[in-house]
Design an enzyme around this catalytic site. Sequence first.
Site, PDB file in Angstrom:
ATOM      1  N   GLU A  28       0.824  -1.216   0.000  1.00 10.39           N
ATOM      2  CA  GLU A  28       0.000   0.000   0.000  1.00 10.39           C
ATOM      3  C   GLU A  28       0.855   1.261   0.000  1.00 10.39           C
ATOM      4  O   GLU A  28       2.094   1.193   0.056  1.00 10.39           O
ATOM      5  CB  GLU A  28      -0.948  -0.048   1.219  1.00 10.39           C
ATOM      6  CG  GLU A  28      -1.905  -1.232   1.114  1.00 10.39           C
ATOM      7  CD  GLU A  28      -2.941  -1.282   2.224  1.00 10.39           C
ATOM      8  OE1 GLU A  28      -2.813  -0.550   3.226  1.00 10.39           O
ATOM      9  OE2 GLU A  28      -3.895  -2.060   2.069  1.00 10.39           O
TER      10      GLU A  28
ATOM     11  N   CYS B 126      -1.935  -4.613  -5.536  1.00 11.60           N
ATOM     12  CA  CYS B 126      -2.424  -5.890  -5.021  1.00 11.60           C
ATOM     13  C   CYS B 126      -1.329  -6.946  -5.067  1.00 11.60           C
ATOM     14  O   CYS B 126      -0.394  -6.877  -5.887  1.00 11.60           O
ATOM     15  CB  CYS B 126      -3.599  -6.383  -5.863  1.00 11.60           C
ATOM     16  SG  CYS B 126      -5.130  -5.483  -5.589  1.00 11.60           S
TER      17      CYS B 126
ATOM     18  N   GLU C 125      -1.529  -9.965  -6.194  1.00 13.22           N
ATOM     19  CA  GLU C 125      -1.515 -10.675  -7.476  1.00 13.22           C
ATOM     20  C   GLU C 125      -0.669  -9.925  -8.507  1.00 13.22           C
ATOM     21  O   GLU C 125       0.055 -10.522  -9.298  1.00 13.22           O
ATOM     22  CB  GLU C 125      -2.939 -10.813  -8.035  1.00 13.22           C
ATOM     23  CG  GLU C 125      -3.880 -11.643  -7.180  1.00 13.22           C
ATOM     24  CD  GLU C 125      -4.643 -10.815  -6.149  1.00 13.22           C
ATOM     25  OE1 GLU C 125      -4.068  -9.869  -5.575  1.00 13.22           O
ATOM     26  OE2 GLU C 125      -5.818 -11.137  -5.909  1.00 13.22           O
TER      27      GLU C 125
ATOM     28  N   CYS D 154      -9.428  -8.866  -7.318  1.00 13.32           N
ATOM     29  CA  CYS D 154     -10.258  -7.739  -7.758  1.00 13.32           C
ATOM     30  C   CYS D 154     -10.382  -7.751  -9.282  1.00 13.32           C
ATOM     31  O   CYS D 154      -9.660  -8.479  -9.972  1.00 13.32           O
ATOM     32  CB  CYS D 154      -9.656  -6.412  -7.270  1.00 13.32           C
ATOM     33  SG  CYS D 154      -8.186  -5.890  -8.179  1.00 13.32           S
TER      34      CYS D 154
ATOM     35  N   CYS E  87      -7.173  -7.115 -11.172  1.00 13.29           N
ATOM     36  CA  CYS E  87      -6.240  -8.249 -11.104  1.00 13.29           C
ATOM     37  C   CYS E  87      -6.718  -9.423 -11.955  1.00 13.29           C
ATOM     38  O   CYS E  87      -5.911 -10.125 -12.554  1.00 13.29           O
ATOM     39  CB  CYS E  87      -5.998  -8.682  -9.659  1.00 13.29           C
ATOM     40  SG  CYS E  87      -4.856  -7.563  -8.827  1.00 13.29           S
TER      41      CYS E  87
HETATM   42  N1  THU Z   1      -5.882  -6.719  -2.175  1.00 16.05           N
HETATM   43  C1  THU Z   1      -5.032  -7.601  -2.787  1.00 16.05           C
HETATM   44  O1  THU Z   1      -3.819  -7.536  -2.610  1.00 16.05           O
HETATM   45  N2  THU Z   1      -5.578  -8.535  -3.590  1.00 16.05           N
HETATM   46  C2  THU Z   1      -6.910  -8.728  -3.784  1.00 16.05           C
HETATM   47  O2  THU Z   1      -7.291  -9.636  -4.491  1.00 16.05           O
HETATM   48  C3  THU Z   1      -7.871  -7.837  -3.139  1.00 16.05           C
HETATM   49  C4  THU Z   1      -7.309  -6.717  -2.347  1.00 16.05           C
HETATM   50  C5  THU Z   1      -5.308  -5.727  -1.274  1.00 16.05           C
HETATM   51  C6  THU Z   1      -5.306  -4.314  -1.779  1.00 16.05           C
HETATM   52  C7  THU Z   1      -5.227  -3.537  -0.477  1.00 16.05           C
HETATM   53  O3  THU Z   1      -3.871  -3.431  -0.090  1.00 16.05           O
HETATM   54  C8  THU Z   1      -5.949  -4.412   0.522  1.00 16.05           C
HETATM   55  O4  THU Z   1      -6.025  -5.713  -0.068  1.00 16.05           O
HETATM   56  C9  THU Z   1      -7.361  -3.948   0.867  1.00 16.05           C
HETATM   57  O5  THU Z   1      -8.101  -3.729  -0.270  1.00 16.05           O
END
Ligand code: THU
Length: 133
Positions: A45, A54, A56, A87, A90
Amino acid sequence: MTHTDKLFELAVKARKNAYAPYSGFKVGASILSDKNNYYAAADVENISYPCGACAETGAISAMISAGDKKIKEILVIADGKDLITPCGACLQRIKEFSTSKTLIHLASLKGVQKTFKVSDMLPHAFEEEGLKK
Ligand code: THU
């Protein structure tokens, strides 16, 4: 140890290193490539929230940077009340490096709970044909 066990182990390990101070939501992702290599990453983040990445996306970057081209299996793990799915963005990224056989495993801290094909999760993906005029 099965491929899935290895994917799970790597994603758990990556997740522990997640940088998620803003959402507090740690995610890990791992990939088994078509060359039978493994890659893993966590979410990263940023104080400028939209700059976050993310897990992925990181795992795909690691695979491509190492020279592999296709995802045989990808696993995503989080520790929410419900299982998480990749998401939309991704899924589109996963689709780019997938075949019709590519598998997406959804895991909790207890292990893999569900497995889908990419087309199950993104049935109407934007594809090359979409660019044709
Ligand atoms: N996030 C992922 O890394 N992968 C996903 O498939 C869904 C969400 C992360 C993004 C963010 O850092 C946190 O989860 C909350 O949304």
